[in-house]
Design an enzyme around this catalytic site. Structure first.
Site, PDB file in Angstrom:
ATOM      1  N   GLN A   1      -4.633  -1.461   9.522  1.00 45.47           N
ATOM      2  CA  GLN A   1      -4.494  -2.795   8.940  1.00 45.47           C
ATOM      3  C   GLN A   1      -5.092  -3.836   9.890  1.00 45.47           C
ATOM      4  OE1 GLN A   1      -3.252  -3.406   5.791  1.00 45.47           O
ATOM      5  NE2 GLN A   1      -3.876  -5.519   6.105  1.00 45.47           N
TER       6      GLN A   1
ATOM      7  N   ASP B   1     -10.873   2.962   3.914  1.00 47.44           N
ATOM      8  CA  ASP B   1     -11.231   1.540   3.809  1.00 47.44           C
ATOM      9  C   ASP B   1     -12.749   1.381   3.700  1.00 47.44           C
ATOM     10  OD1 ASP B   1      -9.226  -0.326   3.588  1.00 47.44           O
ATOM     11  OD2 ASP B   1      -8.813  -0.431   5.740  1.00 47.44           O
TER      12      ASP B   1
ATOM     13  N   LYS C   1       0.855  -1.203   0.000  1.00 41.98           N
ATOM     14  CA  LYS C   1       0.000   0.000   0.000  1.00 41.98           C
ATOM     15  C   LYS C   1       0.891   1.254   0.000  1.00 41.98           C
ATOM     16  CE  LYS C   1      -3.815  -2.362   2.241  1.00 41.98           C
ATOM     17  NZ  LYS C   1      -4.521  -2.715   3.468  1.00 41.98           N
TER      18      LYS C   1
END
Ligand code: NAP
Length: 298
Positions: free
Chosen positions: A96, A119, A52
């Site tokens: 994460q 997200d 990422k």
């Protein structure tokens, strides 16, 4: 059989984003900036965060990674989120997952400012997605929708079976595929571990989306001839012929299913790179809204 090349499609998306970022910077704007919080030393999570970060830099974003040991307290993680929420120079934040057991994922997701939630996991953003309002959509389902669009896979009127109902993949995927939109407008069945006659149901699918996290579970006997198969699964399985000692496989037995399907995503190189491309798209949208360039996270 058409191989749906997520790696290639994601690199086109990244080039588009990079061109837009270069234009913004030429116009005197700051670069979009996303932050990632990584807790613990899980190998797969570290790999995801590294890629990422690398992809963010490739398109010209500023990236910040906050790495913490697994022993960090929930309070400290929540304080870091608050600090990032209040930093006007950071446009996007993701944590994460999974987190160590002593840290509540629910509390962490709820603590993220919804306008920075790239997200798309915050309940406010999930609610907007369900209602079809403009918002950041969870990256993996969003990336799959982009694959359908860019690989010219017709979804309207099709029978779509999704295996797996997680909050991050299967469940939002079912919402997006049943929406009155293109891609979308499919007739959706959402399956899970309590589904009876899974094979018979899967075999009805024109579009089969598999996200159950069981390596090579779906063989050709689950797949209708001519179906489009999207394999979300990512598992490490032992492979003594490789230096690493493992290889990455999906939830689908690619060799046999690719002989039955008309279109299929490979693993690796299918959904994975599209998830990252969608995260970058979400960050750019959040940035534009925060900079007043667009009104909503469309
Ligand atoms: P998850 O939270 O573990 O959910 C798995 C789902 O599969 C659950 O809904 C479970 O049903 C269902 N399931 C498990 N065994 C089943 C069976 N035998 N028959 C039918 N349904 C079954 O998984 P996830 O987070 O969605 O991830 C799924 C896979 O996708 C994993 O391999 C993960 O690594 C991968 N993934 C990849 C990406 C990417 O970018 N490529 C992104 C996210 C996830 P119940 O609800 O009844 O338990």
């Amino acid at each position: 059989m058409k191989l749906i090349d997520g790696k290639e499609i994601s690199s086109i998306i990244k080039k588009e984003i990079a061109a837009e970022v270069a234009e913004l910077i030429d116009a005197g704007k700051p670069a979009p900036h996303f932050a990632v919080i990584l807790v613990g030393d899980d190998g797969a999570s570290q790999t995801y965060v590294n890629s990422k970060e690398k992809s963010g830099k490739e398109v010209g974003f500023t990236t910040s990674v906050y790495r913490f040991p697994a022993s960090i307290t929930e309070k400290e993680v929540l304080e870091t989120i608050k600090f990032i929420n209040e930093d006007d120079e950071i446009n996007g934040l993701l944590v994460q997952l999974p987190l160590p057991e002593h840290i509540s994922e629910e509390k962490v997701i709820h603590a993220i400012d919804p306008s920075k939630d790239v997200d798309g996991f915050h309940p406010e953003n999930i609610g907007k997605m369900v209602l079809g309002e403009a918002t950041c959509i969870p990256a993996t389902p969003s990336g799959i929708m982009e694959l359908f669009k860019r690989a010219d896979i017709e979804t309207q009127g099709k029978n779509c079976v999704i295996i797996g109902r997680s909050h991050i993949v299967g469940s939002p995927m079912s919402i997006l595929m049943s929406r009155d939109s293109n891609p979308g407008n499919a007739t959706v069945t959402l399956c899970h571990s309590k589904t009876e006659n899974l094979k018979e149901i899967a075999k009805q699918a024109d579009i089969l989306i598999v996200a159950l996290g069981r390596p090579e579970f779906i063989d050709a006997s689950y797949v209708k001839k001519g179906a489009c198969v999207i394999d979300v699964g990512v598992s490490r399985v032992p492979d003594s012929t490789r230096k690493s000692g493992y290889k990455i496989v999906g939830d689908v037995k690619f060799d046999e299913v690719s002989k039955v399907a008309d279109a299929i995503t490979p693993v690796p190189g299918g959904v994975g790179p599209m998830t990252i491309a969608a995260l970058l798209q979400n960050t750019l949208r959040s940035y534009k809204r925060q900079e007043g360039i667009t009104q909503s996270c469309k």
